[in-house]
Enzyme design. Structure first.
Site, mmCIF file in Angstrom:
data_model
loop_
_atom_site.group_PDB
_atom_site.id
_atom_site.type_symbol
_atom_site.label_atom_id
_atom_site.label_comp_id
_atom_site.label_asym_id
_atom_site.label_seq_id
_atom_site.Cartn_x
_atom_site.Cartn_y
_atom_site.Cartn_z
ATOM 1 N N LYS A 66 0.867 -1.233 0.031
ATOM 2 C CA LYS A 66 0.079 -0.119 0.012
ATOM 3 C C LYS A 66 0.870 1.077 -0.014
ATOM 4 O O LYS A 66 0.651 2.394 -0.602
ATOM 5 C CB LYS A 66 -0.834 -0.025 1.301
ATOM 6 N N ASP A 102 -10.018 3.474 2.130
ATOM 7 C CA ASP A 102 -10.603 2.928 3.437
ATOM 8 C C ASP A 102 -10.892 4.167 4.184
ATOM 9 O O ASP A 102 -12.191 3.708 4.938
ATOM 10 C CB ASP A 102 -9.021 2.706 4.356
#
Ligand code: NAP
Length: 281
Positions: A66, A102
């Protein structure tokens, strides 16, 4: 025309629910698309990105890529930039743009639990990638956050984002029980309660939560010791499934511009979770 290709990349990747969830969303929308899972070791990320850039319409990115994937991108949106991590890539005309969905997933979970009133007192356990997204949303709402993490230095680094509204409290601090008893929101953003840590809770022994509190465990698909304690004390107890589904829904919107069938995505996740539980019991 061949179907559009999408994939999730990570290492390990076998347990990702994204293939089932996104395949259900594409099928329900009647889109001709395939969604794959690729295990990419860290040392091979750059080499693989060239291939994805050419042949794929979009990617999800998970642990451990990520953060490092940002270096491979042509453009990074402000949320992903401020989190220092991307979990969704859109590939268009050979250009790769990175996003982080997210926070949108956590925001949707909070709204669903009616816990998005501004100005709350929140206790957040964890200071990793997921905690960073949670912190971004809570601070955006104007909440005050007590941050508790095993590695205190990591928590202090996160708190530097907004030192006036984030206070780092050690796990064994005498003030923690009192803060927990007054908190409006308590979030577990650690793996405590996952299958390999099934009997562990981030709460100190004997902790009492406020009855009106909303307890959120980012661990999904199980009643963790943290959620059981919260539920037994009369709190609203919510697991992380909705965050997972809603961050996936946001990825789908970025790739297609359309609205996904969230019920189909949630059902696909639940089915995968059930199958995984059956395979170990
Ligand atoms: P991460 O970046 O590796 O961070 C893990 C965090 O948990 C760190 O703060 C770490 O503390 C703490 N931790 C790990 N093991 C611990 C232990 N044995 N005792 C106490 N603290 C411990 O992982 P992440 O991506 O933030 O994920 C954290 C959790 O959230 C996982 O359960 C993951 O499945 C879940 N998650 C859910 C969603 C969702 O959509 N529902 C999304 C992302 C993540 P140190 O800093 O001291 O190492």
């Amino acid at each position: 025309m061949p179907p559009e290709r999408y994939a999730v990349i990570g290492d390990p990747i076998e347990h990702s629910l994204s293939p089932a969830m996104q395949t259900a969303a594409f099928a329900s929308a009647g889109l001709d698309a395939v969604y794959e899972a690729h295990r990419i070791p860290p040392a091979r990320l750059a080499a693989h990105m060239a291939r994805f850039r050419e042949a794929y319409a979009g990617l999800n990115v998970t642990i451990p890529h990520k953060e490092t994937v940002l270096r491979q991108l042509d453009q990074v949106d402000p949320v992903a930039r401020s989190l220092g991590a991307a979990n969704t890539l859109v590939c268009r005309g050979g250009r790769l743009v990175g996003y982080n969905t997210d926070p949108a997933g956590f925001q949707a979970l909070l709204s669903g639990a009616a816990a998005d009133e501004p100005g709350a007192l929140a206790v957040l356990f964890g200071a990793g990638g997921a905690a960073r997204a949670v912190l971004h949303v809570l601070l955006g709402l104007g909440d005050r956050v007590v941050l508790v993490n095993r590695d205190e230095r990591r928590a202090v680094a996160r708190a530097a984002l907004d030192p006036l509204r984030v206070e780092v409290v050690p796990r064994d601090d005498r003030r923690l029980p009192g803060l927990l008893s007054r908190a409006d929101i308590v979030v577990n953003a650690t793996p405590l309660g996952m299958r390999h840590l099934a009997y562990e809770s981030p709460l100190p022994p004997g902790a009492a939560l406020a009855q009106r509190a909303v307890a959120i465990d980012l661990v999904y698909g199980r009643l963790t010791p943290f959620l059981r304690t919260a539920r037994d004390q009369g709190c609203v107890a919510v697991d992380g499934l909705e965050m997972l589904v809603q961050q996936g829904a946001e990825s789908f919107r970025l790739w297609t511009g359309g609205e996904p069938d969230i019920d189909a995505m949630r059902a696909a996740c639940l089915q995968q979770i059930e199958e995984a539980e059956c395979s170990v019991s």
